[in-house]
Design an enzyme around this catalytic site. Structure first.
Site, PDB file in Angstrom:
ATOM      1  CG  ASN A   1      71.748  54.484  73.602  1.00 51.32           C
ATOM      2  OD1 ASN A   1      72.092  53.300  73.547  1.00 51.32           O
ATOM      3  ND2 ASN A   1      71.326  55.052  74.723  1.00 51.32           N
TER       4      ASN A   1
ATOM      5  CG  HIS B   1      67.286  55.351  77.734  1.00 55.43           C
ATOM      6  ND1 HIS B   1      68.349  55.036  78.563  1.00 55.43           N
ATOM      7  CD2 HIS B   1      66.330  55.881  78.531  1.00 55.43           C
ATOM      8  CE1 HIS B   1      68.031  55.376  79.801  1.00 55.43           C
ATOM      9  NE2 HIS B   1      66.818  55.886  79.821  1.00 55.43           N
TER      10      HIS B   1
HETATM   11  C1  GRF Z   1      68.469  47.241  76.724  1.00 50.57           C
HETATM   12  O1  GRF Z   1      67.478  47.285  77.704  1.00 50.57           O
HETATM   13  C2  GRF Z   1      68.686  48.612  76.183  1.00 50.57           C
HETATM   14  O2  GRF Z   1      67.550  49.400  76.166  1.00 50.57           O
HETATM   15  C3  GRF Z   1      69.671  49.189  77.150  1.00 50.57           C
HETATM   16  O3  GRF Z   1      70.506  48.124  77.536  1.00 50.57           O
HETATM   17  C4  GRF Z   1      69.829  46.900  77.305  1.00 50.57           C
HETATM   18  C5  GRF Z   1      70.674  46.116  76.377  1.00 50.57           C
HETATM   19  O4  GRF Z   1      70.228  44.830  76.143  1.00 50.57           O
HETATM   20  N1  GRF Z   1      70.347  50.299  76.544  1.00 50.57           N
HETATM   21  P1  GRF Z   1      70.908  43.968  74.978  1.00 50.57           P
HETATM   22  O5  GRF Z   1      72.397  43.879  75.273  1.00 50.57           O
HETATM   23  O6  GRF Z   1      70.643  44.646  73.676  1.00 50.57           O
HETATM   24  O7  GRF Z   1      70.270  42.615  75.073  1.00 50.57           O
END
Ligand code: GRF
Length: 185
Positions: free
Chosen positions: A104, A106
């Protein structure tokens, strides 16, 4: 061997697009799946001729939803999974079935600021740096081993939105490079 990667999204999927755009010898993206059938990222993936799977858990329950998701990912040939803005907690059972094969991204420098509102919390705390982390997914929320991080300075007058925009640029660099390294080992 090129690893076969499935990506789970809930929204715009900009990290998913970065992973797709940087696929190569280490990994290829074989499916993009979402719990939100209207997710913008799904439409983009379809335009790239990437297999997609969309199913809402609403009405069928989490167990049936995850069973269908798991089946679709395996059917598509996914060997590893990357969560990219996937806003649903995976059950312990699902995590167990993909143990050590899910990552993931984060938006914080873990172990700081697990969960939501990471940028607001970093600004509120008076931190000098924020950033993002790629980590293995375990049963503990945002708790698995960190595989890579990128730092972003917090500037005077920063708002959560401004900081998020700058961190996102780093997310798009970090995620594909960490995933490629992880899957090259
Ligand atoms: C990102 O900020 C990521 O870190 C978090 O959710 C957001 C997703 O953005 N887990 P995207 O859908 O990849 O544009």
């Amino acid at each position: 061997m090129t690893a076969k990667l499935g990506i789970l999204i809930s929204g715009r999927g900009s990290n998913m697009q970065a992973l797709v755009g940087n696929a190569g010898a280490a990994y290829e993206v074989v499916v993009v799946a979402s719990d939100q059938p209207a997710a913008a990222g799904l439409a983009w993936a379809r335009e790239q001729d990437i297999a997609t799977f969309a199913l809402s858990p609403k009405g069928i329950g989490k167990a049936a939803y995850e069973a269908a998701l798991d089946g679709a990912l395996r059917e598509a040939g996914a060997e590893y999974l990357a969560l990219a803005g996937y806003m649903r907690l995976l059950s312990d059972d699902f995590v167990g079935r993909w143990r050590d094969r899910i990552v993931n991204i984060h938006p914080s420098l873990l172990p700081k600021y697990k969960g939501l509102d990471t940028h607001a919390r970093a600004i509120e705390a008076g931190d000098a740096v924020a950033g993002c982390s790629v980590h293995l997914v375990t049963e503990e929320l945002d708790g698995g081993a960190v595989l890579g991080q990128a730092e972003v300075p917090i500037e005077a007058g920063d708002t959560p939105d401004l900081l998020a925009t700058r961190v996102l640029v780093e997310e798009h660099r970090l995620y594909p490079s960490v995933v490629a390294k992880w899957l090259s080992q």
